[in-house]
Design a protein around this motif. Structure first.
Motif, PDB file in Angstrom:
ATOM      1  N   PRO A  76     -53.398  55.039 -45.008  1.00 58.79           N
ATOM      2  CA  PRO A  76     -53.024  53.789 -44.342  1.00 58.79           C
ATOM      3  C   PRO A  76     -51.504  53.643 -44.285  1.00 58.79           C
ATOM      4  CG  PRO A  76     -53.920  53.357 -46.516  1.00 58.79           C
ATOM      5  CD  PRO A  76     -54.041  54.834 -46.286  1.00 58.79           C
ATOM      6  N   CYS A  77     -51.019  53.018 -43.215  1.00 57.86           N
ATOM      7  CA  CYS A  77     -49.573  52.839 -43.065  1.00 57.86           C
ATOM      8  C   CYS A  77     -49.046  51.898 -44.147  1.00 57.86           C
ATOM      9  CB  CYS A  77     -49.245  52.314 -41.676  1.00 57.86           C
ATOM     10  SG  CYS A  77     -47.469  52.103 -41.403  1.00 57.86           S
ATOM     11  N   LEU A  78     -49.486  50.675 -44.138  1.00 58.82           N
ATOM     12  CA  LEU A  78     -49.139  49.724 -45.190  1.00 58.82           C
ATOM     13  C   LEU A  78     -50.448  49.163 -45.723  1.00 58.82           C
ATOM     14  CD1 LEU A  78     -46.185  47.833 -43.463  1.00 58.82           C
ATOM     15  CD2 LEU A  78     -46.019  49.671 -45.135  1.00 58.82           C
ATOM     16  N   GLU A  79     -50.638  49.205 -47.014  1.00 59.83           N
ATOM     17  CA  GLU A  79     -51.909  48.819 -47.630  1.00 59.83           C
ATOM     18  C   GLU A  79     -52.319  47.390 -47.290  1.00 59.83           C
ATOM     19  OE1 GLU A  79     -54.112  50.512 -49.421  1.00 59.83           O
ATOM     20  OE2 GLU A  79     -53.014  52.381 -49.523  1.00 59.83           O
ATOM     21  N   ASP A  80     -51.351  46.485 -47.170  1.00 63.22           N
ATOM     22  CA  ASP A  80     -51.677  45.069 -46.996  1.00 63.22           C
ATOM     23  C   ASP A  80     -51.479  44.585 -45.565  1.00 63.22           C
ATOM     24  OD1 ASP A  80     -48.963  45.356 -46.973  1.00 63.22           O
ATOM     25  OD2 ASP A  80     -48.544  43.707 -48.344  1.00 63.22           O
ATOM     26  N   ALA A  81     -51.422  45.501 -44.594  1.00 63.63           N
ATOM     27  CA  ALA A  81     -51.188  45.095 -43.206  1.00 63.63           C
ATOM     28  C   ALA A  81     -52.292  45.623 -42.303  1.00 63.63           C
ATOM     29  CB  ALA A  81     -49.835  45.615 -42.734  1.00 63.63           C
ATOM     30  N   THR A  82     -52.663  44.819 -41.321  1.00 63.60           N
ATOM     31  CA  THR A  82     -53.649  45.261 -40.336  1.00 63.60           C
ATOM     32  C   THR A  82     -52.922  45.715 -39.082  1.00 63.60           C
ATOM     33  OG1 THR A  82     -53.859  43.097 -39.307  1.00 63.60           O
ATOM     34  CG2 THR A  82     -55.311  43.549 -41.184  1.00 63.60           C
ATOM     35  N   SER A  83     -53.651  46.296 -38.184  1.00 62.52           N
ATOM     36  CA  SER A  83     -53.082  46.770 -36.929  1.00 62.52           C
ATOM     37  C   SER A  83     -52.416  45.632 -36.166  1.00 62.52           C
ATOM     38  CB  SER A  83     -54.171  47.410 -36.071  1.00 62.52           C
ATOM     39  OG  SER A  83     -53.609  47.985 -34.928  1.00 62.52           O
ATOM     40  N   ASP A  84     -53.019  44.430 -36.203  1.00 61.36           N
ATOM     41  CA  ASP A  84     -52.438  43.287 -35.505  1.00 61.36           C
ATOM     42  C   ASP A  84     -51.081  42.914 -36.085  1.00 61.36           C
ATOM     43  OD1 ASP A  84     -54.642  43.163 -33.890  1.00 61.36           O
ATOM     44  OD2 ASP A  84     -55.638  41.600 -35.055  1.00 61.36           O
ATOM     45  N   ASN A  85     -50.940  43.018 -37.415  1.00 64.35           N
ATOM     46  CA  ASN A  85     -49.658  42.698 -38.045  1.00 64.35           C
ATOM     47  C   ASN A  85     -48.574  43.690 -37.645  1.00 64.35           C
ATOM     48  OD1 ASN A  85     -51.945  41.906 -40.003  1.00 64.35           O
ATOM     49  ND2 ASN A  85     -50.255  40.632 -40.667  1.00 64.35           N
ATOM     50  N   LEU A  86     -48.971  44.942 -37.395  1.00 65.67           N
ATOM     51  CA  LEU A  86     -47.997  45.994 -37.110  1.00 65.67           C
ATOM     52  C   LEU A  86     -47.738  46.192 -35.624  1.00 65.67           C
ATOM     53  CD1 LEU A  86     -49.191  48.716 -39.657  1.00 65.67           C
ATOM     54  CD2 LEU A  86     -47.411  46.990 -39.960  1.00 65.67           C
ATOM     55  N   SER A  87     -48.636  45.714 -34.766  1.00 64.96           N
ATOM     56  CA  SER A  87     -48.536  46.030 -33.341  1.00 64.96           C
ATOM     57  C   SER A  87     -47.227  45.607 -32.669  1.00 64.96           C
ATOM     58  CB  SER A  87     -49.737  45.474 -32.575  1.00 64.96           C
ATOM     59  OG  SER A  87     -49.801  44.079 -32.719  1.00 64.96           O
ATOM     60  N   PRO A  88     -46.553  44.530 -33.074  1.00 58.04           N
ATOM     61  CA  PRO A  88     -45.301  44.196 -32.381  1.00 58.04           C
ATOM     62  C   PRO A  88     -44.086  44.993 -32.857  1.00 58.04           C
ATOM     63  CG  PRO A  88     -46.031  42.339 -33.754  1.00 58.04           C
ATOM     64  CD  PRO A  88     -46.985  43.461 -33.978  1.00 58.04           C
ATOM     65  N   TYR A  89     -44.269  45.914 -33.794  1.00 54.67           N
ATOM     66  CA  TYR A  89     -43.127  46.605 -34.385  1.00 54.67           C
ATOM     67  C   TYR A  89     -43.221  48.124 -34.217  1.00 54.67           C
ATOM     68  CZ  TYR A  89     -43.030  42.074 -36.638  1.00 54.67           C
ATOM     69  OH  TYR A  89     -43.045  40.723 -36.870  1.00 54.67           O
ATOM     70  N   PRO A  90     -42.069  48.769 -34.024  1.00 58.78           N
ATOM     71  CA  PRO A  90     -42.083  50.238 -33.991  1.00 58.78           C
ATOM     72  C   PRO A  90     -42.365  50.791 -35.387  1.00 58.78           C
ATOM     73  CG  PRO A  90     -39.891  49.370 -33.431  1.00 58.78           C
ATOM     74  CD  PRO A  90     -40.757  48.206 -33.764  1.00 58.78           C
ATOM     75  N   LEU A  91     -43.056  51.926 -35.427  1.00 57.13           N
ATOM     76  CA  LEU A  91     -43.285  52.578 -36.710  1.00 57.13           C
ATOM     77  C   LEU A  91     -43.227  54.084 -36.536  1.00 57.13           C
ATOM     78  CD1 LEU A  91     -46.405  53.893 -37.028  1.00 57.13           C
ATOM     79  CD2 LEU A  91     -46.985  51.493 -37.025  1.00 57.13           C
ATOM     80  N   LYS A  92     -43.040  54.762 -37.638  1.00 61.47           N
ATOM     81  CA  LYS A  92     -43.050  56.223 -37.608  1.00 61.47           C
ATOM     82  C   LYS A  92     -43.613  56.760 -38.911  1.00 61.47           C
ATOM     83  CE  LYS A  92     -38.165  56.617 -38.840  1.00 61.47           C
ATOM     84  NZ  LYS A  92     -36.867  57.114 -38.417  1.00 61.47           N
ATOM     85  N   TRP A  93     -44.236  57.930 -38.785  1.00 60.83           N
ATOM     86  CA  TRP A  93     -44.763  58.675 -39.922  1.00 60.83           C
ATOM     87  C   TRP A  93     -43.903  59.905 -40.120  1.00 60.83           C
ATOM     88  CZ3 TRP A  93     -48.187  57.781 -43.639  1.00 60.83           C
ATOM     89  CH2 TRP A  93     -49.123  56.754 -43.469  1.00 60.83           C
ATOM     90  N   LEU A  94     -43.533  60.162 -41.377  1.00 60.84           N
ATOM     91  CA  LEU A  94     -42.749  61.349 -41.717  1.00 60.84           C
ATOM     92  C   LEU A  94     -43.445  62.116 -42.830  1.00 60.84           C
ATOM     93  CD1 LEU A  94     -40.376  58.781 -41.529  1.00 60.84           C
ATOM     94  CD2 LEU A  94     -39.125  60.845 -41.140  1.00 60.84           C
ATOM     95  N   VAL A  95     -43.115  63.392 -42.934  1.00 58.74           N
ATOM     96  CA  VAL A  95     -43.586  64.197 -44.050  1.00 58.74           C
ATOM     97  C   VAL A  95     -42.360  64.825 -44.680  1.00 58.74           C
ATOM     98  CG1 VAL A  95     -44.028  66.256 -42.628  1.00 58.74           C
ATOM     99  CG2 VAL A  95     -45.206  65.986 -44.827  1.00 58.74           C
TER     100      VAL A  95
END
Length: 152
Positions: free
Chosen positions: A57-76
């Protein structure tokens, strides 16, 4: 009236007051409490079996609706070297930016912006996957997960 603060630090936390004179009513004032928080980062350990699907999960305490207005990225990252895997801009499909042959065909963005890796390989062991959500250019929430891969 607007107060602009630059180079904001925790030391700037406190109560701010704006007052001004008006005619014929006299002085008007408004107060606001400013709380400056340090950059938030959560770190987890995720155990997974070899050749299974790993979902982080991206953020444990956030749903897709909470994150949808913001840019995000996954890194390794491994040994201090970071590689961008996926970026997602608001209201746009995910963009898979990784040039690594290790993850090119195995990574996708799932529900609630979770990172899915299939199949897990022994080379995934001890890698750190992190999700960065940019709420504001100077406000980023990060969640990172160290992966442990186990054979059967």
């Amino acid at each position: 009236w607007v107060l602009h603060l630059k180079n904001v630090t925790i030391a700037l936390s406190g109560q701010y007051e704006c007052s001004f004179a008006t005619y014929p009513y006299g002085t008007k004032a408004a107060k606001i409490q400013l709380i400056v928080k340090p950059e938030e980062e959560q770190h987890y350990l995720k155990k997974v079996w070899l050749n299974q699907t790993l979902e982080i999960p991206c953020l444990e305490d956030a749903t897709s609706d909470n994150l949808s207005p913001y840019p995000l990225k996954w890194l390794v990252s491994e040994n201090g070297r970071k590689e961008e895997l996926v970026t997602k801009e608001p209201s746009c499909p995910a963009v898979y930016r990784n040039s690594s042959t290790l993850y090119r065909q195995r990574v996708r963005l799932g529900l609630n912006n979770a990172l899915q890796i299939f199949p897990t390989k022994i080379t995934d062991d001890n890698r750190v996957f992190s999700c960065h959500v940019v709420y504001h250019p100077e406000r980023v929430r990060k969640s990172s997960i160290t992966v442990r891969v186990f054979g059967k």
